[in-house]
Design a protein around this motif. Structure first.
Motif, PDB file in Angstrom:
ATOM      1  N   THR A  24      75.597  40.866  47.853  1.00  0.00           N
ATOM      2  CA  THR A  24      74.869  41.816  48.733  1.00  0.00           C
ATOM      3  C   THR A  24      74.598  40.945  49.949  1.00  0.00           C
ATOM      4  OG1 THR A  24      73.951  43.182  46.924  1.00  0.00           O
ATOM      5  CG2 THR A  24      72.625  43.418  48.857  1.00  0.00           C
ATOM      6  N   THR A  25      74.846  41.739  51.082  1.00  0.00           N
ATOM      7  CA  THR A  25      74.322  41.080  52.516  1.00  0.00           C
ATOM      8  C   THR A  25      72.950  41.219  52.734  1.00  0.00           C
ATOM      9  OG1 THR A  25      76.648  41.118  53.226  1.00  0.00           O
ATOM     10  CG2 THR A  25      74.883  40.628  54.912  1.00  0.00           C
ATOM     11  N   LEU A  26      72.120  40.054  53.035  1.00  0.00           N
ATOM     12  CA  LEU A  26      70.843  40.245  53.307  1.00  0.00           C
ATOM     13  C   LEU A  26      70.590  40.134  54.807  1.00  0.00           C
ATOM     14  CD1 LEU A  26      68.912  38.419  50.352  1.00  0.00           C
ATOM     15  CD2 LEU A  26      69.534  40.795  50.793  1.00  0.00           C
ATOM     16  N   ALA A  27      71.473  39.099  55.577  1.00  0.00           N
ATOM     17  CA  ALA A  27      71.366  38.715  57.013  1.00  0.00           C
ATOM     18  C   ALA A  27      72.816  38.424  57.119  1.00  0.00           C
ATOM     19  CB  ALA A  27      70.410  37.971  57.330  1.00  0.00           C
ATOM     20  N   LEU A 201      75.380  33.647  57.046  1.00  0.00           N
ATOM     21  CA  LEU A 201      75.206  34.759  55.903  1.00  0.00           C
ATOM     22  C   LEU A 201      74.064  34.349  54.979  1.00  0.00           C
ATOM     23  CD1 LEU A 201      76.133  37.238  54.428  1.00  0.00           C
ATOM     24  CD2 LEU A 201      77.776  35.811  53.268  1.00  0.00           C
ATOM     25  N   ILE A 202      73.179  35.211  54.801  1.00  0.00           N
ATOM     26  CA  ILE A 202      72.370  35.124  53.417  1.00  0.00           C
ATOM     27  C   ILE A 202      72.636  36.259  52.468  1.00  0.00           C
ATOM     28  CG2 ILE A 202      69.750  35.100  53.064  1.00  0.00           C
ATOM     29  CD1 ILE A 202      69.149  34.138  55.799  1.00  0.00           C
ATOM     30  N   TYR A 203      72.948  35.796  51.491  1.00  0.00           N
ATOM     31  CA  TYR A 203      73.325  36.813  50.335  1.00  0.00           C
ATOM     32  C   TYR A 203      72.609  36.702  48.989  1.00  0.00           C
ATOM     33  CZ  TYR A 203      75.747  32.717  48.579  1.00  0.00           C
ATOM     34  OH  TYR A 203      76.077  31.457  47.981  1.00  0.00           O
ATOM     35  N   SER A 204      72.787  37.674  48.393  1.00  0.00           N
ATOM     36  CA  SER A 204      72.328  37.687  46.897  1.00  0.00           C
ATOM     37  C   SER A 204      73.530  38.170  45.947  1.00  0.00           C
ATOM     38  CB  SER A 204      71.131  38.617  46.877  1.00  0.00           C
ATOM     39  OG  SER A 204      71.221  39.901  46.847  1.00  0.00           O
TER      40      SER A 204
END
Length: 227
Positions: A24-27, A201-204
């Motif tokens: 999931t893309t957070l930023a 990219l910051i992701y979960s």
């Protein structure tokens, strides 16, 4: 034969479901149409410098570039306010991370690339959280990925305290209130090297257990229906 085929089909379904468990893309910034508000600066309190936007030559197209013209100061790429949004990335702790594509044409054999997050900047209780990795410096693109978990050694310095290895609690505290993100943009102080950045990219990632339970429920349900 029917039972075996059904079980194989169920397992195949589980595999297919697991494969769709994407991050999931957070930023995220692609830089495909511009610099998206990113700058370069000498840390959280430093003056910002403009970066160069390149429409081609990135991964795969647009990217930003910084050319060190400030003599003996060190600079970092600084994330834009639109990238940081509300600054809460705590959902990715132990379940995600930060990645980017990076290139440099000047540096030492032991060159490091660093990613840092700030919370509260230099205010009381503020903190800097960072991690680094050995970089390859040859003018080509390389991908770097830092997990928000024990797979990466994160360091933290809270204002008024010495640096220390960050705990999961530290990660959660800082990543729940990020007001700055910085990536190495200057590899050698006093020398005019180029550094390029693409796809920060910051992701979960969805917990795999949830998908495993879904698949198990599908198998059990299929058995009950046959019964």
């Amino acid at each position: 034969m029917t039972r075996t085929t059904t079980l194989i089909a169920a397992l195949a379904t589980l595999t297919a479901v697991s494969a769709t468990a994407s991050a999931t893309t957070l930023a995220y910034s692609s830089f495909d149409t511009g610099d998206e508000g990113w700058t370069a600066q000498q840390g959280p309190a430093g003056s910002p410098y403009a970066v160069n936007w390149n429409p081609t030559g990135g991964v795969p197209t647009g990217n930003i570039n910084y050319w060190d013209q400030t003599s003996y100061d060190a600079e970092w790429f600084s994330a834009s306010a639109s990238f940081l949004g509300g600054g809460d990335f705590s959902s990715a702790v132990n379940n995600g991370g930060v990645s980017f594509d990076w290139a440099a044409d000047l540096g030492s054999a032991a060159q490091m690339v660093q990613i840092a997050f700030t919370m509260g900047s230099n205010q009381s209780g503020g903190a800097v959280l960072w991690a680094d990795a050995v970089a390859t410096v040859d003018g080509h693109w390389y991908h770097y990925d830092f997990g928000f978990d024990p797979s990466t050694t994160w360091m933290i310095q809270i204002v008024g305290n010495p640096p220390a290895v960050a705990t999961a609690s530290d990660l959660n505290n800082v990543l729940s209130a990020v007001d700055g993100m910085f990536i190495t943009a200057d590899t050698v102080d006093g020398m005019d090297g180029n550094v390029w950045l693409d796809n920060p990219l910051i992701y979960s990632v969805p917990a795999p257990g949830a998908f495993a339970l879904f698949g198990l429920a599908s198998i059990v349900g299929a058995r009950r229906r046959r019964g």
